[in-house]
Design a protein around this motif. Sequence first.
Motif, PDB file in Angstrom:
ATOM      1  N   THR A  61      -1.407   4.844  -9.660  1.00  0.00           N
ATOM      2  CA  THR A  61      -1.281   4.075  -8.420  1.00  0.00           C
ATOM      3  C   THR A  61      -2.482   4.320  -7.513  1.00  0.00           C
ATOM      4  OG1 THR A  61      -0.153   5.865  -7.235  1.00  0.00           O
ATOM      5  CG2 THR A  61       1.246   4.301  -8.450  1.00  0.00           C
ATOM      6  N   GLY A  62      -2.639   3.415  -6.555  1.00  0.00           N
ATOM      7  CA  GLY A  62      -3.572   3.613  -5.457  1.00  0.00           C
ATOM      8  C   GLY A  62      -2.817   3.401  -4.159  1.00  0.00           C
ATOM      9  N   VAL A  63      -3.494   3.594  -3.046  1.00  0.00           N
ATOM     10  CA  VAL A  63      -2.897   3.370  -1.725  1.00  0.00           C
ATOM     11  C   VAL A  63      -3.811   2.442  -0.931  1.00  0.00           C
ATOM     12  CG1 VAL A  63      -2.170   4.437   0.447  1.00  0.00           C
ATOM     13  CG2 VAL A  63      -1.756   5.621  -1.722  1.00  0.00           C
ATOM     14  N   ILE A 200      -3.951   2.715  16.928  1.00  0.00           N
ATOM     15  CA  ILE A 200      -4.917   2.571  15.832  1.00  0.00           C
ATOM     16  C   ILE A 200      -4.201   2.160  14.559  1.00  0.00           C
ATOM     17  CG2 ILE A 200      -6.598   3.807  14.406  1.00  0.00           C
ATOM     18  CD1 ILE A 200      -7.171   5.588  16.831  1.00  0.00           C
ATOM     19  N   PHE A 201      -3.065   2.794  14.285  1.00  0.00           N
ATOM     20  CA  PHE A 201      -2.285   2.456  13.093  1.00  0.00           C
ATOM     21  C   PHE A 201      -1.842   0.993  13.133  1.00  0.00           C
ATOM     22  CE2 PHE A 201      -0.815   7.145  13.049  1.00  0.00           C
ATOM     23  CZ  PHE A 201      -1.972   7.518  12.385  1.00  0.00           C
ATOM     24  N   LYS A 211      -0.974   1.156   4.033  1.00  0.00           N
ATOM     25  CA  LYS A 211      -0.659   2.459   3.421  1.00  0.00           C
ATOM     26  C   LYS A 211       0.304   2.306   2.248  1.00  0.00           C
ATOM     27  CE  LYS A 211      -2.888   4.394   6.917  1.00  0.00           C
ATOM     28  NZ  LYS A 211      -4.243   4.931   6.778  1.00  0.00           N
ATOM     29  N   ASP A 212       0.544   1.078   1.811  1.00  0.00           N
ATOM     30  CA  ASP A 212       1.447   0.854   0.687  1.00  0.00           C
ATOM     31  C   ASP A 212       0.831   1.348  -0.617  1.00  0.00           C
ATOM     32  OD1 ASP A 212       3.497  -0.370   2.128  1.00  0.00           O
ATOM     33  OD2 ASP A 212       2.591  -2.361   1.952  1.00  0.00           O
ATOM     34  N   VAL A 213       1.685   1.800  -1.513  1.00  0.00           N
ATOM     35  CA  VAL A 213       1.272   2.154  -2.871  1.00  0.00           C
ATOM     36  C   VAL A 213       1.077   0.858  -3.660  1.00  0.00           C
ATOM     37  CG1 VAL A 213       2.020   3.258  -5.018  1.00  0.00           C
ATOM     38  CG2 VAL A 213       2.422   4.388  -2.820  1.00  0.00           C
TER      39      VAL A 213
END
Length: 458
Positions: A61-63, A200-201, A211-213
Amino acid sequence: MKNKKSYDVVIIGAGLTGLTAAFYLSRAGINVAVIDKETKAGGVIQTKQSNGFTYETGPNTGVIGNEEVVDLFQQLKGSCELEIADPKAKRRLIWKQGQWHDLTGGPKAVFTPLFTWKDKFRTIGEPFRKKGNNPDENLSSFVIRRLGKSILDYAVDPFVSGVYAGDPERLIPRYALPKLYNLEQEYGSLIKGNLKKKAIFKAQREAGVTKDVFSTKGGLHQLIEALVHKVGSENIFLEAQNTVVKQTKESFKTKFNITEEKFSFRSNNVISTVGSYALPKLIPFVDKQLYDSISNLNYAKVTQVTVGYKHWEGGDIKAFGGLVPSKEEKDILGILYTSSFFNERAPKKGALLSVFMGGLKKPHLVDLPDDEIKTIVDLHLKEMLGVSIFKSDLIDINRYQKAIPQYEITTRERLKTIAAIEKLHQGLYLAGGIRDGIGMADRIKQAKQIADTIIKKA
């Protein structure tokens, strides 16, 4: 010599970093050649299909952790399709005293049996603790100082095992977890920092940084194939042997051979994405003493055992996976429940799991014979997932002797040396996992930044 050619940029390594850099460079009209010793592009990113299962033998996986990831997939739209992990499988589990426990945040964390009551109450005072003043403080000390020992043992230690296969006593947050380190440095507190960065988020999320996988539909090789197509297979030279880069007064010369055929490429720029251990032989014109502070980079050894069941009869695997703290003294680092969060990775009523072993604390497990590795997996799946009989429809064991670089106390000197080498040898870029992070998002960001630097100079 046959095959004498000139390029603007020669890239050593056809993994995610090299291909992403090549993609952005070629899109800007920069003439690029990518060279790799393997038979397939993608580096450690490889997807296999067998017996009804689709699985990864490298990263799973990545993010979506930065805008560069968002941009890359926007540019590749139509060539590969982003797949976001099922939100229902966001649960992260931690093994403690014979059972799995949810790793939860917020008010629910008060009731978790993972942490002591002392440390739960101690977190209330975290915003009022003094800021650390040692830039080379290790992660273990950092967490104990700010949060407490049980949080180190049952949250941070298993997280480090899952990401770095590393040791909190040796990782330096400033380099290994810079976002965490900077919360304290900039805001004086992890909790205050998270609260103050909400704006910022929010802006990042609006820009697509969720920030999802993620993976890509059909497996991560779809991302690699899309990049290869965009770069052009005619510009990618696989099965290259004896690759060596030489520097002349005016340019670089990269020489290699494919079987009996010899190649010599002239270029103004060279990007290396190889591991630290391969640099002295690849780029011999750099002072050997400078390499001393780069080639001492420590790598964790890891074995990934992929297990598939056409009919799953074990316990609940509706989660992202489970991590095993070092304190529990088990022979696995964790289990990823891939079929629970990505579609079509296993038959409809089946399951696809990835079991990880080894790491910095138990490297000897990586070199065990297959039968002994299968026995360890058998015992742990029976204990942890209620698999009564270890009779899977798929089992694939992949060993990685140099799997994950460790950003330890040597990192500061390594980064300083890399900067000195690049300054001394203008047009040479030392990239890959030796700096800037180990995740897919880190690799994409680094590749785009290097490409942008070269494009601006062109």
